[in-house]
Design an enzyme around this catalytic site. Sequence first.
Site, PDB file in Angstrom:
ATOM      1  N   TRP A 162     -38.619  -8.712 -19.833  1.00 31.19           N
ATOM      2  CA  TRP A 162     -38.980  -9.457 -21.047  1.00 31.19           C
ATOM      3  C   TRP A 162     -38.891 -10.946 -20.796  1.00 31.19           C
ATOM      4  O   TRP A 162     -38.287 -11.394 -19.835  1.00 31.19           O
ATOM      5  CB  TRP A 162     -38.175  -8.999 -22.282  1.00 31.19           C
ATOM      6  N   HIS A 191     -55.276 -20.037 -32.697  1.00 27.70           N
ATOM      7  CA  HIS A 191     -54.251 -20.103 -33.743  1.00 27.70           C
ATOM      8  C   HIS A 191     -54.851 -20.207 -35.137  1.00 27.70           C
ATOM      9  O   HIS A 191     -56.041 -20.476 -35.300  1.00 27.70           O
ATOM     10  CB  HIS A 191     -53.287 -21.273 -33.480  1.00 27.70           C
ATOM     11  N   HIS A 239     -50.767 -26.840 -43.806  1.00 27.41           N
ATOM     12  CA  HIS A 239     -50.945 -27.670 -42.601  1.00 27.41           C
ATOM     13  C   HIS A 239     -51.432 -29.066 -42.982  1.00 27.41           C
ATOM     14  O   HIS A 239     -51.120 -30.033 -42.302  1.00 27.41           O
ATOM     15  CB  HIS A 239     -51.959 -26.978 -41.678  1.00 27.41           C
TER      16      HIS A 239
HETATM   17 MN    MN Z   1     -54.464 -26.096 -36.110  1.00 30.13          MN
END
Ligand code: MN
Length: 258
Positions: free
Chosen positions: A62, A74, A80
């Site tokens: 891991w 993303h 935001h």
């Molecule tokens: Mn962005």
Amino acid sequence: MSLVLITLLEELAAGRLRVVDLTQPLTPQTPLLPLPSQWNNTPAFKIWELSRYDDRGPAWYWNGFETGEHTGTHFDAPVHWISGKDLPDNTVDRIPPKKFIGPACVIDMSADAARNPNYLLTPEHLRQWEQEHGRIPAGAWVLLRTDWSKRTDPKDYINLKENGPHTPGFAKESSAFLAEERDVLGVGVETVGTDAGQAATFDPPFPNHYLMHGSGKFGLASLSNLDQLPPTGAIVIAAPLKIVGGSGSPLRVIAITP
Ligand code: MN
């Protein structure tokens, strides 16, 4: 099980529906949005090994990782942007999950972007698209195909010159039209951010972020494989990490398409 879900599984198993990965690989080399140096920039993706069937963990492998919320493929949440800061359910953990799924409308402006890296999608282009393919439905993901993700050299992908990056995007009238007149879920792009490369100089700056997030809409950046989708008829699933209070997150974006 409901008939529609049984049919979905049967069509996927038979290959009459395909799952297309719209995500770019996430590595420490993943290109980042370069903001002017007076502002904080996003950190690159960082990954380190915790164990690999060794004395640090004899039976398991891991990693740990560290990333900016807006690194690689993303999701941009309404919080935001300053225009979306007071909207309800504006963070990734609070967005109702049914808003992560919607029909895809793919606008192909790859030829325009090849001619002019600063090309902006115009309302005329959108109207022409609707004449050919029908009205963009409420709750759609509008995906801007520029073939920009085929630029595998990060230098060509960011296309940074002395006066900033040069990459295609939306004219602000198009962002306003999609958010206000069509009530879309959001927009997705192949470039590193949902605004054009030169958008820091626009009025308002970064108008796609300003208008989309101010209307509670989302953004998907750094998509790929949009050339594998039809103009209409596919469904996009884009579910960000449930970061409490998060403004976005890297994610796996998939499309189900005939
Ligand atoms: Mn962005």
